[in-house]
Each structure stands twice: as structure tokens, then as C-alpha cells.
Design a protein around this motif. Structure first.
Motif, short mmCIF file in Angstrom:
data_model
loop_
_atom_site.label_atom_id
_atom_site.label_comp_id
_atom_site.label_asym_id
_atom_site.label_seq_id
_atom_site.Cartn_x
_atom_site.Cartn_y
_atom_site.Cartn_z
N TYR A 131 0.85 -1.19 0.00
CA TYR A 131 0.00 0.00 0.00
C TYR A 131 0.88 1.24 0.00
O TYR A 131 2.03 1.20 0.48
CB TYR A 131 -0.86 0.08 1.27
CG TYR A 131 -1.93 -0.95 1.42
CD1 TYR A 131 -3.10 -0.87 0.67
CD2 TYR A 131 -1.81 -1.99 2.34
CE1 TYR A 131 -4.12 -1.80 0.83
CE2 TYR A 131 -2.82 -2.92 2.50
CZ TYR A 131 -3.97 -2.82 1.75
OH TYR A 131 -4.97 -3.75 1.91
N GLU A 174 -3.15 5.16 1.09
CA GLU A 174 -4.09 4.06 0.88
C GLU A 174 -4.35 3.30 2.17
O GLU A 174 -5.50 3.00 2.52
CB GLU A 174 -3.55 3.09 -0.17
CG GLU A 174 -3.61 3.58 -1.60
CD GLU A 174 -2.87 2.66 -2.55
OE1 GLU A 174 -3.12 2.76 -3.76
OE2 GLU A 174 -2.02 1.86 -2.09
N TYR A 175 -3.27 3.01 2.88
CA TYR A 175 -3.41 2.23 4.12
C TYR A 175 -4.18 3.02 5.17
O TYR A 175 -5.12 2.49 5.78
CB TYR A 175 -2.05 1.82 4.67
CG TYR A 175 -2.17 0.98 5.92
CD1 TYR A 175 -2.54 -0.36 5.83
CD2 TYR A 175 -1.96 1.52 7.19
CE1 TYR A 175 -2.69 -1.14 6.98
CE2 TYR A 175 -2.10 0.76 8.34
CZ TYR A 175 -2.47 -0.57 8.23
OH TYR A 175 -2.63 -1.33 9.36
N ASP A 225 -6.23 5.57 4.80
CA ASP A 225 -7.63 5.78 4.39
C ASP A 225 -8.47 4.54 4.64
O ASP A 225 -9.59 4.62 5.18
CB ASP A 225 -7.69 6.16 2.91
CG ASP A 225 -7.28 7.59 2.63
OD1 ASP A 225 -7.14 8.35 3.60
OD2 ASP A 225 -7.08 7.93 1.45
N LYS A 226 -7.97 3.38 4.25
CA LYS A 226 -8.76 2.15 4.38
C LYS A 226 -8.90 1.71 5.83
O LYS A 226 -9.97 1.23 6.24
CB LYS A 226 -8.12 1.04 3.53
CG LYS A 226 -8.30 1.28 2.04
CD LYS A 226 -7.67 0.21 1.18
CE LYS A 226 -7.97 0.47 -0.29
NZ LYS A 226 -7.37 -0.54 -1.19
N ARG A 227 -7.86 1.90 6.63
CA ARG A 227 -7.96 1.54 8.05
C ARG A 227 -8.89 2.51 8.78
O ARG A 227 -9.72 2.09 9.60
CB ARG A 227 -6.56 1.56 8.69
CG ARG A 227 -5.74 0.38 8.32
CD ARG A 227 -6.31 -0.92 8.90
NE ARG A 227 -6.33 -0.87 10.34
CZ ARG A 227 -7.42 -1.06 11.09
NH1 ARG A 227 -8.59 -1.30 10.53
NH2 ARG A 227 -7.34 -1.00 12.41
N THR A 258 -12.50 1.83 7.86
CA THR A 258 -12.94 0.56 8.43
C THR A 258 -13.31 0.72 9.89
O THR A 258 -14.35 0.22 10.35
CB THR A 258 -11.85 -0.52 8.29
OG1 THR A 258 -11.64 -0.79 6.89
CG2 THR A 258 -12.22 -1.81 9.00
N GLN A 287 -15.70 9.14 0.67
CA GLN A 287 -14.64 8.16 0.92
C GLN A 287 -15.23 6.81 1.32
O GLN A 287 -14.76 5.75 0.87
CB GLN A 287 -13.73 8.67 2.04
CG GLN A 287 -12.57 7.77 2.39
CD GLN A 287 -11.42 7.91 1.42
OE1 GLN A 287 -11.58 7.73 0.21
NE2 GLN A 287 -10.25 8.24 1.94
N ILE A 305 -14.90 3.08 -0.86
CA ILE A 305 -14.28 1.87 -0.34
C ILE A 305 -15.28 0.73 -0.15
O ILE A 305 -14.98 -0.43 -0.45
CB ILE A 305 -13.55 2.18 0.99
CG1 ILE A 305 -12.33 3.08 0.70
CG2 ILE A 305 -13.10 0.90 1.70
CD1 ILE A 305 -11.58 3.54 1.91
N PHE A 306 -16.49 1.05 0.32
CA PHE A 306 -17.46 -0.01 0.65
C PHE A 306 -18.64 -0.12 -0.32
O PHE A 306 -19.46 -1.02 -0.19
CB PHE A 306 -18.00 0.20 2.06
CG PHE A 306 -16.98 0.02 3.14
CD1 PHE A 306 -16.20 -1.12 3.18
CD2 PHE A 306 -16.78 0.99 4.10
CE1 PHE A 306 -15.25 -1.30 4.17
CE2 PHE A 306 -15.84 0.83 5.10
CZ PHE A 306 -15.07 -0.32 5.14
N GLY A 337 -14.01 -5.16 5.89
CA GLY A 337 -13.15 -4.00 5.83
C GLY A 337 -11.68 -4.37 5.76
O GLY A 337 -11.31 -5.50 5.43
N TYR A 338 -10.86 -3.41 6.09
CA TYR A 338 -9.41 -3.57 6.02
C TYR A 338 -8.84 -3.52 7.44
O TYR A 338 -8.77 -2.45 8.05
CB TYR A 338 -8.80 -2.47 5.14
CG TYR A 338 -9.25 -2.56 3.70
CD1 TYR A 338 -8.47 -3.22 2.76
CD2 TYR A 338 -10.47 -2.02 3.29
CE1 TYR A 338 -8.88 -3.33 1.44
CE2 TYR A 338 -10.89 -2.13 1.97
CZ TYR A 338 -10.10 -2.78 1.05
OH TYR A 338 -10.51 -2.89 -0.25
#
Length: 282
Positions: free
Chosen positions: A48, A52-53, A55-57, A60, A91, A95-96, A112-113
Motif C-alpha cells: 500500500y 491508501e493504508y 484511508d482504508k484503516r 474501516t 470516501q 471503499i465499501f 473492511g481492512y
């Protein structure tokens, strides 16, 4: 430099500060690494970018709060560092594929991540980038005897069900015949979600098993990777490693009817190490 130890510290720090602003300059300074090297190391080890990391964490964890608490959406957005309801919603949906309001109303289950597991492996410099270590080898035709099942690589439960399938094969065939090497072959069967998984051993003339099928893998060139962890737990990292390395190395995947195969030696349960062979061409 121990990339794995460094990234474990970085990930721990990010996880402790998901609700605050995090930027690359701050992280590089905090861990005494130049920004240039920090970006390369983070991408190579995690697959990542930092953004990216984070944002996704962050999204989530926000989704978990939406499901379990009665807080307003805007309050959760602010809690996780989003400046507005609109920014958070945009956002979230990116992602979802659903909005925060839809999740809150339906109580849907989302995948999720989670905090990334840093996989211990070796790296090397290649084409001015950092990639997981690998070798290119040429192998002759391989004839196997084994059993086939199917799985969905996007479904964690489906992947988990491969373990008892393989364990049964080990018990019924590998251990009884004192076979030293086992092969697990993954192939795309031209279906959207189903892949074939062939667990096998090398063909031997003196072994006749009516309930086993044969597979022949043609002579070709492979990119070879080594890992020391349960593949079921790290498969996303492994697949991302392979794809990224093939691209950076100027190789390309060779479509010979299989995606890749894994080789487990008899000392696997002591070393936890296995080898992955990916068909490639230059």
C-alpha cells in the motif's frame, strides 16, 4: 536496515493515531528515514501507499463505530479526522460501495481492512525499486498425481476450507507413502469466482491410485518466491507481492493453464517455509 521491524513500528504508530492527521513527512522524520526511502519501503513491505493504508484503516474503524454505536454520522466523521459529512460519505462509498447512512440503516456486514500483518520475507533492489526477493528458473515438465477441489479466492471462508482438504490429503497419501514433497497447484477455471486447487505429489510408476487424478504442467520458466508463514493468513500479501514484482521486473505472466504452484518439503512443519512457482515469460 531491518525493513520488517521498522514497518511493524510504523504500523503500530499509525494504528494508535488513526483519528489524527498522518503524513509521510512526519512518519519519515519520526522513524529517522528519508522520505524517499520511507515511501519505497512502506510500499514494498505493505503493498500500500501510506495514504491508501491510512484511508482504508480509518474508514474501516469508522464503519465499526457506525454499526455498534448510536452516534451521529457527522460525529464519527469528525472523530476520525474527516472535515465534513460529504468528504466522509464520499470516501466511505468509494471503499465499501454503500453510504454510511445505508450501513447504519441496514446494519450490513462489511469486509473492511484490518490492521495489516507484516509478513517476514527478504527484499532486493530491482530497477530502482524495492521488491520481494525472487529467482528466475527454468523447470522441465512436471507430472503429478492428486485430488482437485475448488475455492473462491475472494472469500476468506472458502480459503479456510482448503486447510482440511490438504490435511486430509497429507494423512491419506503423503504420510502413508513417506512422500517427501507435496505440490499445491492453483488454476483459474475460466469462472468469475471459482479457482481450481490441485493437491498432489510427483507421479511415480509404482503408485497406482484409482481415486487420484493426473496433471501435467509443461516445461517453462518460473519466478520463484519463498515464504515462511501460513499462506491462508498472508495470501493477500503474497499475491500483491507477486503481481508487483512481476511488473517491476519487466517479466509477464505466462498463461500455461495454471496460475502458480506451491512446493512443501518434508520439513515444512519445522521450518514453516514453502516455495511458490509462478509461470513467467520475458
Amino acid at each position: 536496515m531491518n525493513y520488517i521491524a521498522l514497518m511493524n513500528e510504523v504500523i503500530d504508530y499509525i494504528e494508535e493515531n488513526l483519528n489524527t492527521a498522518i503524513n509521510i513527512d512526519e512518519l519519515a522524520n519520526r522513524f529517522c528515514v528519508s522520505k524517499y526511502y520511507f515511501i519505497r519501503i512502506f510500499k514494498a513491505v505493505t503493498n500500500y501507499t501510506v495514504k491508501e493504508y491510512v484511508d482504508k484503516r480509518r474508514i474501516t474503524e469508522a464503519a465499526k463505530e457506525l454499526i455498534k454505536n448510536k452516534k451521529n454520522i457527522i460525529d464519527i466523521a469528525f472523530e476520525f479526522g474527516y472535515e465534513s459529512h460529504e468528504t466522509f460519505t464520499r470516501q466511505f462509498k468509494r471503499i465499501f460501495s454503500i453510504t454510511p447512512m445505508e450501513l447504519k440503516k441496514k446494519g450490513a456486514i462489511i469486509f473492511g481492512y484490518e490492521k495489516i500483518i507484516i509478513v517476514e520475507r527478504d527484499f532486493k533492489n530491482l530497477n530502482k525499486d524495492l521488491v520481494v526477493d525472487f529467482q528466475v528458473v527454468h523447470e522441465k515438465e512436471l507430472k503429478l498425481l492428486g485430488k482437485m477441489t475448488q475455492f473462491d479466492p475472494s472469500n476468506e471462508q472458502s480459503i479456510a476450507e482448503l486447510t482440511p482438504f490438504v490435511e486430509s490429503f497429507v494423512s491419506d497419501y503423503i504420510e502413508k507413502r513417506n512422500i517427501c514433497r507435496m505440490y499445491n497447484v492453483v488454476m483459474n477455471q475460466n469462472e468469475i469466482s471459482q479457482f481450481g486447487y490441485f493437491t498432489a505429489f510427483k507421479y511415480q510408476d509404482n503408485i497406482q491410485e484409482v481415486d487420484l487424478g493426473e496433471m501435467v504442467i509443461q516445461e517453462t520458466t518460473y519466478a520463484v518466491f519463498k515464504y515462511r508463514a501460513d499462506l491462508g493468513e498472508i495470501h493477500r500479501t503474497v499475491m500483491n507481492d507477486i503481481c508487483r514484482t512481476i511488473v517491476i521486473s519487466d517479466l509477464s505472466f505466462n498463461k500455461i493453464g495454471i496460475e502458480f504452484f506451491l512446493v512443501f518439503e518434508e520439513d515444512y512443519f519445522e521450518t514453516n517455509e514453502y516455495t511458490i512457482y509462478v509461470p513467467v515469460k520475458k
